[in-house]
Design a protein around this motif. Structure first.
Motif, PDB file in Angstrom:
ATOM      1  N   ASN A 107      -1.822 -13.895  13.171  1.00 18.33           N
ATOM      2  CA  ASN A 107      -0.038 -13.860  13.341  1.00 18.33           C
ATOM      3  C   ASN A 107       0.882 -12.709  12.645  1.00 18.33           C
ATOM      4  OD1 ASN A 107       2.009 -16.489  13.592  1.00 18.33           O
ATOM      5  ND2 ASN A 107       3.084 -15.212  11.442  1.00 18.33           N
ATOM      6  N   ALA A 108       1.365 -12.739  13.554  1.00 22.49           N
ATOM      7  CA  ALA A 108       2.334 -10.874  12.449  1.00 22.49           C
ATOM      8  C   ALA A 108       2.917 -11.799  11.395  1.00 22.49           C
ATOM      9  CB  ALA A 108       4.067 -11.075  13.329  1.00 22.49           C
ATOM     10  N   SER A 109       2.715 -10.434  10.103  1.00 24.66           N
ATOM     11  CA  SER A 109       4.124 -10.087   8.959  1.00 24.66           C
ATOM     12  C   SER A 109       4.313  -9.029   9.071  1.00 24.66           C
ATOM     13  CB  SER A 109       3.110 -11.030   7.690  1.00 24.66           C
ATOM     14  OG  SER A 109       3.542 -11.151   6.819  1.00 24.66           O
ATOM     15  N   GLY A 110       4.867  -8.268   7.768  1.00 22.02           N
ATOM     16  CA  GLY A 110       5.006  -7.350   7.357  1.00 22.02           C
ATOM     17  C   GLY A 110       4.459  -6.422   5.960  1.00 22.02           C
ATOM     18  N   ILE A 111       4.191  -5.124   6.545  1.00 21.99           N
ATOM     19  CA  ILE A 111       3.523  -4.770   5.484  1.00 21.99           C
ATOM     20  C   ILE A 111       5.017  -4.429   3.562  1.00 21.99           C
ATOM     21  CG2 ILE A 111       5.173  -2.460   5.197  1.00 21.99           C
ATOM     22  CD1 ILE A 111       1.064  -3.537   4.646  1.00 21.99           C
ATOM     23  N   ASN A 112       6.487  -4.883   3.955  1.00 22.19           N
ATOM     24  CA  ASN A 112       6.555  -5.231   3.270  1.00 22.19           C
ATOM     25  C   ASN A 112       6.409  -6.680   2.020  1.00 22.19           C
ATOM     26  OD1 ASN A 112       8.495  -4.366   5.324  1.00 22.19           O
ATOM     27  ND2 ASN A 112       9.030  -3.050   3.733  1.00 22.19           N
ATOM     28  N   PHE A 113       5.651  -7.348   2.778  1.00 24.58           N
ATOM     29  CA  PHE A 113       4.957  -8.504   1.379  1.00 24.58           C
ATOM     30  C   PHE A 113       4.987  -7.950   0.233  1.00 24.58           C
ATOM     31  CE2 PHE A 113       1.742 -10.834  -0.431  1.00 24.58           C
ATOM     32  CZ  PHE A 113       1.971 -11.963  -0.745  1.00 24.58           C
ATOM     33  N   TYR A 114       5.211  -6.425  -0.396  1.00 21.61           N
ATOM     34  CA  TYR A 114       4.133  -5.874  -1.754  1.00 21.61           C
ATOM     35  C   TYR A 114       5.524  -5.472  -2.402  1.00 21.61           C
ATOM     36  CZ  TYR A 114      -0.242  -5.944   0.780  1.00 21.61           C
ATOM     37  OH  TYR A 114      -1.413  -6.594   1.265  1.00 21.61           O
ATOM     38  N   GLY A 115       6.688  -5.107  -0.991  1.00 27.23           N
ATOM     39  CA  GLY A 115       7.930  -4.847  -2.196  1.00 27.23           C
ATOM     40  C   GLY A 115       7.488  -3.298  -2.144  1.00 27.23           C
ATOM     41  N   ASP A 116       8.099  -3.181  -3.302  1.00 22.27           N
ATOM     42  CA  ASP A 116       8.376  -1.288  -3.453  1.00 22.27           C
ATOM     43  C   ASP A 116       6.728  -1.552  -4.195  1.00 22.27           C
ATOM     44  OD1 ASP A 116       8.842   1.742  -3.586  1.00 22.27           O
ATOM     45  OD2 ASP A 116      10.230   0.999  -5.378  1.00 22.27           O
ATOM     46  N   THR A 117       6.629  -0.390  -4.088  1.00 20.26           N
ATOM     47  CA  THR A 117       4.691  -0.112  -5.495  1.00 20.26           C
ATOM     48  C   THR A 117       4.889   0.956  -5.978  1.00 20.26           C
ATOM     49  OG1 THR A 117       3.386   0.133  -4.131  1.00 20.26           O
ATOM     50  CG2 THR A 117       3.720  -1.813  -3.479  1.00 20.26           C
ATOM     51  N   GLY A 118       6.372   1.890  -5.357  1.00 14.91           N
ATOM     52  CA  GLY A 118       6.336   3.306  -6.304  1.00 14.91           C
ATOM     53  C   GLY A 118       4.981   3.736  -5.486  1.00 14.91           C
ATOM     54  N   ASP A 119       4.209   4.063  -7.005  1.00 13.33           N
ATOM     55  CA  ASP A 119       2.596   5.359  -6.401  1.00 13.33           C
ATOM     56  C   ASP A 119       1.672   4.088  -6.654  1.00 13.33           C
ATOM     57  OD1 ASP A 119       3.925   8.007  -6.303  1.00 13.33           O
ATOM     58  OD2 ASP A 119       4.281   8.072  -7.772  1.00 13.33           O
ATOM     59  N   ARG A 120       1.970   2.909  -7.184  1.00 16.35           N
ATOM     60  CA  ARG A 120       0.693   2.484  -6.919  1.00 16.35           C
ATOM     61  C   ARG A 120      -0.240   1.750  -5.952  1.00 16.35           C
ATOM     62  NH1 ARG A 120       0.501  -3.519  -6.985  1.00 16.35           N
ATOM     63  NH2 ARG A 120       2.647  -3.714  -7.273  1.00 16.35           N
ATOM     64  N   VAL A 121      -1.193   2.045  -5.406  1.00 19.77           N
ATOM     65  CA  VAL A 121      -2.056   1.789  -4.379  1.00 19.77           C
ATOM     66  C   VAL A 121      -2.148   0.031  -4.257  1.00 19.77           C
ATOM     67  CG1 VAL A 121      -4.211   1.720  -2.795  1.00 19.77           C
ATOM     68  CG2 VAL A 121      -2.652   3.873  -4.210  1.00 19.77           C
ATOM     69  N   VAL A 122      -1.878  -0.063  -3.022  1.00 19.77           N
ATOM     70  CA  VAL A 122      -1.757  -1.621  -2.731  1.00 19.77           C
ATOM     71  C   VAL A 122      -2.976  -1.914  -1.326  1.00 19.77           C
ATOM     72  CG1 VAL A 122       0.014  -1.958  -1.561  1.00 19.77           C
ATOM     73  CG2 VAL A 122      -1.040  -4.133  -2.923  1.00 19.77           C
ATOM     74  N   ASP A 123      -4.292  -2.738  -1.893  1.00 19.56           N
ATOM     75  CA  ASP A 123      -4.687  -3.307  -0.942  1.00 19.56           C
ATOM     76  C   ASP A 123      -3.996  -5.767  -0.489  1.00 19.56           C
ATOM     77  OD1 ASP A 123      -6.256  -5.015  -2.311  1.00 19.56           O
ATOM     78  OD2 ASP A 123      -7.545  -3.455  -2.904  1.00 19.56           O
ATOM     79  N   GLU A 124      -4.747  -5.934   0.397  1.00 18.42           N
ATOM     80  CA  GLU A 124      -4.645  -6.897  -0.149  1.00 18.42           C
ATOM     81  C   GLU A 124      -4.739  -7.797  -0.660  1.00 18.42           C
ATOM     82  OE1 GLU A 124      -5.577  -4.982   4.139  1.00 18.42           O
ATOM     83  OE2 GLU A 124      -6.501  -5.088   2.152  1.00 18.42           O
TER      84      GLU A 124
END
Length: 296
Positions: A107-124
């Motif tokens: 199912n499609a989704s979007g990387i915008n799930f995380y909102g704005d993370t600034g310089d913080r790296v985010v994984d799943e």
């Protein structure tokens, strides 16, 4: 494998159909109009109707439905359309997968799930962010619950901006940069999640065929870049200067709320699941992806 695709006429869907068939899979397309060929079956998401014949013996269902988030200026009505065009078809397909014992739902989704993370790296493993797009992605993913609860292997494609020679965002940017009218947007420090179309399609095939993959998958390139870095890379790929920064306030005036959520902010996302499960990227840097996208 018999793969059923909803939303097969867009940039990703068209390429995915060709790639699946090229790899020997049978493809069935769900369409809302009258079927035009033996590989098409009509369905009606608002009425909750999907053909059992379409899903019979399917090894996977791929749902790519959803109107473009940047196709129009956001109004209350268009934001509702963005939600409804994603959540309603997902609920229908998730319930159908559960009912007809389809083993895999992608199912499609979007990387915008995380909102704005600034310089913080985010994984799943990252938490849902704030804002309209994050909320849409959260609810979009939750709409697969009927499949998940029935034991269907459910994969959530959190895609970044897909870079391609034809279609998508590059069709809008390429003419501007060829005329030397490009430039960074806002401060340029915000992250710009990207992936090449080749890698988007390759990664979808990877998750379909790899039974170890389930849950969210960040569909982004392995080297995150800021908007300023993306601008510089595109300028080099097209071989034109890009000297015209666009102030954030101007984007907010011209584009509205979409600018704040999808242009002036972004997550610094990495594709941990893809890398951990052995996926090999064809385009490892944004420069490589952009040279492909501009045909150079």
């Amino acid at each position: 494998m018999r793969v059923v695709i909803a939303g097969s006429s867009g940039l990703i869907g068209t390429a995915l159909v060709a790639s699946l068939r090229g790899n020997g899979h049978e493809v069935v397309r769900l369409v809302r109009r009258t079927p035009a060929g033996p590989d098409e079956f009509q369905w009606d998401p608002p009425q909750g109707e999907v053909s059992e014949r379409a899903l019979r013996s399917a090894g996977a269902v791929v749902n790519l439905c959803g109107v473009g988030i940047g196709d129009k200026r956001w109004s209350g009505a268009y934001k509702q359309q963005v939600r409804d065009s994603r959540i309603t078809p997902t609920e229908v397909l998730a319930q159908a997968c559960a009912r007809f014992d389809v083993p895999t739902l992608v199912n499609a989704s979007g990387i915008n799930f995380y909102g704005d993370t600034g310089d913080r790296v985010v994984d799943e493993s990252g938490a849902v962010g704030s804002g309209f797009l994050a909320e849409v992605c959260r609810d979009w993913e939750a709409a697969t619950s009927a499949a998940t609860e029935a034991g269907v292997r459910t994969i959530l494609l959190r895609s970044g901006v897909v870079l391609s020679r034809r279609g998508g965002m590059m069709d809008k940017l390429r003419p501007l940069y060829l005329l030397a009218l490009g430039g960074r947007l806002g401060s340029g420090r915000q992250y710009f999640p990207w992936i090449s179309l080749d890698d988007e399609i390759g990664a979808i095939l990877h998750v379909i065929e790899n039974e170890a993959v389930s849950g969210p998958v960040n569909m982004v390139g392995p080297a995150p870049v800021t908007n300023a870095q993306f601008n510089s890379a595109l300028s080099r790929a097209i071989k034109r200067p890009a000297p015209w920064p666009v102030p954030g306030f101007a984007l907010r005036i011209v584009i509205g709320e979409f600018a704040e959520e999808a242009i002036l902010t972004g997550p610094r996302a990495i594709p941990k699941v893809l890398e951990d499960t052995g996926f090999t990227f064809e385009h490892n840097t944004v420069g490589e992806a952009l040279r492909m996208a501009v045909g150079r």
